[in-house]
Motif scaffolding. Sequence first.
Motif, mmCIF file in Angstrom:
data_model
loop_
_atom_site.group_PDB
_atom_site.id
_atom_site.type_symbol
_atom_site.label_atom_id
_atom_site.label_comp_id
_atom_site.label_asym_id
_atom_site.label_seq_id
_atom_site.Cartn_x
_atom_site.Cartn_y
_atom_site.Cartn_z
ATOM 1 N N GLY A 141 1.224 -1.368 0.181
ATOM 2 C CA GLY A 141 0.174 0.308 -0.015
ATOM 3 C C GLY A 141 0.982 0.928 0.038
ATOM 4 O O GLY A 141 0.579 2.384 -0.725
ATOM 5 N N GLN A 142 1.634 0.964 1.114
ATOM 6 C CA GLN A 142 2.465 2.017 0.471
ATOM 7 C C GLN A 142 3.798 3.082 -0.534
ATOM 8 O O GLN A 142 3.248 3.987 -1.026
ATOM 9 C CB GLN A 142 3.953 2.271 2.079
ATOM 10 C CG GLN A 142 3.521 2.331 3.698
ATOM 11 C CD GLN A 142 4.526 1.757 4.319
ATOM 12 O OE1 GLN A 142 5.604 1.646 4.304
ATOM 13 N NE2 GLN A 142 4.161 2.826 5.473
ATOM 14 N N VAL A 143 4.097 1.709 -1.438
ATOM 15 C CA VAL A 143 4.587 1.638 -2.417
ATOM 16 C C VAL A 143 3.385 1.692 -4.048
ATOM 17 O O VAL A 143 3.424 3.163 -4.212
ATOM 18 C CB VAL A 143 4.914 0.171 -3.263
ATOM 19 C CG1 VAL A 143 5.715 0.315 -5.076
ATOM 20 C CG2 VAL A 143 6.177 -0.207 -2.620
ATOM 21 N N HIS A 144 2.152 1.747 -3.275
ATOM 22 C CA HIS A 144 0.959 2.296 -4.421
ATOM 23 C C HIS A 144 0.799 4.026 -4.419
ATOM 24 O O HIS A 144 0.326 4.281 -4.964
ATOM 25 C CB HIS A 144 -0.190 1.430 -3.818
ATOM 26 C CG HIS A 144 -1.674 1.541 -4.718
ATOM 27 N ND1 HIS A 144 -1.629 2.427 -4.712
ATOM 28 C CD2 HIS A 144 -1.916 0.473 -5.909
ATOM 29 C CE1 HIS A 144 -3.115 2.586 -5.876
ATOM 30 N NE2 HIS A 144 -2.926 1.259 -5.783
ATOM 31 N N ALA A 145 0.888 4.158 -3.204
ATOM 32 C CA ALA A 145 0.808 5.172 -2.549
ATOM 33 C C ALA A 145 2.262 6.437 -3.885
ATOM 34 O O ALA A 145 1.690 7.417 -3.717
ATOM 35 C CB ALA A 145 0.309 5.661 -1.407
ATOM 36 N N MET A 146 2.868 5.714 -3.122
ATOM 37 C CA MET A 146 4.060 6.363 -3.501
ATOM 38 C C MET A 146 3.778 6.240 -5.445
ATOM 39 O O MET A 146 4.693 7.399 -5.623
ATOM 40 C CB MET A 146 5.297 5.454 -3.065
ATOM 41 C CG MET A 146 6.088 5.758 -1.442
ATOM 42 S SD MET A 146 7.660 5.633 -1.574
ATOM 43 C CE MET A 146 7.304 3.317 -1.107
ATOM 44 N N MET A 147 3.409 5.726 -6.437
ATOM 45 C CA MET A 147 3.680 5.452 -7.417
ATOM 46 C C MET A 147 2.711 6.688 -7.681
ATOM 47 O O MET A 147 2.687 7.326 -9.052
ATOM 48 C CB MET A 147 2.801 4.063 -7.539
ATOM 49 C CG MET A 147 4.613 2.966 -7.373
ATOM 50 S SD MET A 147 3.599 1.808 -8.703
ATOM 51 C CE MET A 147 4.025 2.367 -10.386
#
Length: 185
Positions: A141-147
């Motif tokens: 989820g954190q990677v998703h947000a960073m993307m």
Amino acid sequence: MTDPTRVFRKLAYNNRLANLRLHNAVGDLFQGEWEAKRTSFFPSIRATLNHILIVDWFYVDALEGGTLGPKAWENQEPFEEIGQLKDAQRLVDERLIALCEGLTDGSLAAPVEVHRGTRIQLDRCDDILSHLFQHQTHHRGQVHAMMAGTTIRPPQLDEFIVGDDAAARAAEIFDLGWNEDWLMR
């Protein structure tokens, strides 16, 4: 009849599917976006995906009866390139699937020794698996947000393997060599 191992099998397959989607999207990032400093728990997409991987190594090894322990963290970012990380993540995802395919009612309650360096943590298999799946989801989820701050649209990751979503994952299921009827068992 209820099969208490079913949910863990489905979570393992969902984990593989989510990682495939995320890694494919990250693989399309432009030069510099993968390692760019971002606001999150870890400072980049690269650092976060490496963290997911090494924690998977740590817990899957423990679930398999291994003693890797803190050695998993000796290199906080073992992979600088997404292709290498994607391959390593696929291998540990497949180990996790195999482990979950082999679960029985009795093995869910079996004690797992987690080597923590100065001590051995002893917890039930189902509790360790639940913790691991939560950890993976949290950091993806954190990677998703960073993307969202990159040139690539973040992929859908909130799908669980339910029958109604079959069309949305058809191409990936084919690429993985999976079968919908078999996944839904």
